[in-house]
Scaffold this active site. Structure first.
Site, PDB file in Angstrom:
ATOM      1  N   ASP A 273      -1.843   6.118  -5.632  1.00 48.28           N
ATOM      2  CA  ASP A 273      -1.435   5.103  -4.405  1.00 48.28           C
ATOM      3  C   ASP A 273      -1.544   3.766  -5.326  1.00 48.28           C
ATOM      4  OD1 ASP A 273      -1.379   7.477  -2.943  1.00 48.28           O
ATOM      5  OD2 ASP A 273      -2.464   6.567  -1.329  1.00 48.28           O
TER       6      ASP A 273
ATOM      7  N   LYS B  25       3.707   2.571   1.667  1.00 44.50           N
ATOM      8  CA  LYS B  25       2.333   2.692   2.374  1.00 44.50           C
ATOM      9  C   LYS B  25       1.890   1.157   2.874  1.00 44.50           C
ATOM     10  CE  LYS B  25      -2.332   3.841   1.287  1.00 44.50           C
ATOM     11  NZ  LYS B  25      -3.367   4.321   0.476  1.00 44.50           N
TER      12      LYS B  25
ATOM     13  N   LYS C  26       3.390   6.052   4.955  1.00 45.97           N
ATOM     14  CA  LYS C  26       2.158   6.217   5.199  1.00 45.97           C
ATOM     15  C   LYS C  26       1.511   5.059   5.649  1.00 45.97           C
ATOM     16  CE  LYS C  26      -2.067   7.187   2.480  1.00 45.97           C
ATOM     17  NZ  LYS C  26      -2.875   7.727   1.470  1.00 45.97           N
TER      18      LYS C  26
END
Length: 319
Positions: free
Chosen positions: A162, A226, A262
């Protein structure tokens, strides 16, 4: 350590025509509010949605005082969130093994602790290890340092990375600069890890910038986009999610490439999770609600999932 080659998205050429967009904020808020109104459920349905949310959760700890012990506890809980007998009358025995989190998410230095625990439970193929990287949460580090952090995390056992995008470049409109950095991060991951790109939407300044950041990250080869680090003042909101979904839909229409979503930060309750899952179901479709395409980044959500499931099961047993 052996590395499995994963199916990952490819980098596509930079295309500024994908960044042309304008949004009406009141309209976004209205659409998101209308969709979320359809997310009220109760009884057995609420338990089912809570368990669905569980299977989509990246159980997260990103604290300065994280130790090997609390990461082991986190990973254990991700593997075994409930005692098997709790659900034995409501779920087929063959499906019991599917009741676990999608991943654990930790700092690179704690990946090894998560790896050892998942290995002990025989869950390395079922529960992924995600690591935040590239100078999380600010990204205010030299590029080479950020790239080296990706490799460090993968060598320790991470299969998902991430990353945080370069917000200063985004805020001055240097979208090609953002794209070029994310391409290097995609290359650093290779086929060893999936790439999730954190937009830090609370620091981008506008919905148009959220859309543009989504697009350049997807062009660069992101497997997921995300919302947030969870450290900003504003994190995952449904209107922002809608903008990112519009970007995912348009990117799929233009390129044929499928990218996951996400939301992270602010998803604390089962009701929050159901609102997000309803948003995704009504826009991208029910097939998007699988760990390969949708995740929650959360530290406290599992607490409420456990509360809802235990309460719901107790009521069903009395009925």
């Amino acid at each position: 350590m052996e590395f499995k080659e994963l199916k990952v998205n490819k980098t596509l050429p930079y295309d500024a025509t994908l960044l042309r967009v304008n949004f009406s904020l009141p309209q976004l808020n209205e659409i998101a509010a209308n969709i979320s109104q359809d997310s009220n459920v109760s009884g057995a349905h609420e338990v089912a949605w809570a368990l669905k949310a569980l299977t989509l959760t990246d159980l997260t700890t990103l604290a300065g005082d994280d130790t090997a012990a609390n990461v082991r506890r986190l990973a254990t809980r991700a593997c075994l969130p409930f005692e098997p007998q709790l659900l034995e009358h409501f779920i087929e025995p063959t499906l019991q093994t599917d009741i676990h989190c999608a991943a654990v998410c930790v700092y690179p230095a704690r990946v090894g602790d998560a790896y050892k625990t998942l290995q002990q439970f025989g869950k390395l193929d079922e529960v992924s290890i995600a690591a935040v990287a590239t100078g999380f949460p600010t990204g205010q580090y030299g590029l080479q340092t950020r790239l080296q952090e990706i490799n460090y995390a993968i060598l320790a056992g991470a299969t998902e990375i991430d990353i945080v995008i370069n917000r200063p470049l985004a805020l001055v409109g240097d979208w090609e600069g953002v794209y070029n950095e994310v391409v290097l991060m995609r290359n650093a991951c290779g086929q060893r890890a999936h790439l999730k790109t954190i937009l830090a939407i609370g620091e981008l300044g506008s919905m148009e910038n959220v859309y543009k950041a989504s697009m350049v990250c997807m062009l660069a080869g992101a497997d997921f986009i995300k919302t947030s680090t969870g450290k900003e003042a504003v994190n995952a909101t449904l209107p922002v999610g809608l903008v990112m979904i519009f970007a995912i839909q348009e990117f799929k229409r233009r390129t044929g490439t499928i990218v996951g979503l996400k939301p992270a930060g602010g998803v604390r309750t089962v009701r929050d999770a159901i609102a997000w899952m309803t948003l995704v179901k009504e826009t991208l479709g029910m097939h998007w609600l699988q760990p390969e395409l949708f995740r929650f980044g959360a530290s406290g959500l599992l607490d409420d999932i456990e509360k809802v499931v235990r309460s719901g099961v107790a009521k069903l047993e009395k009925a």
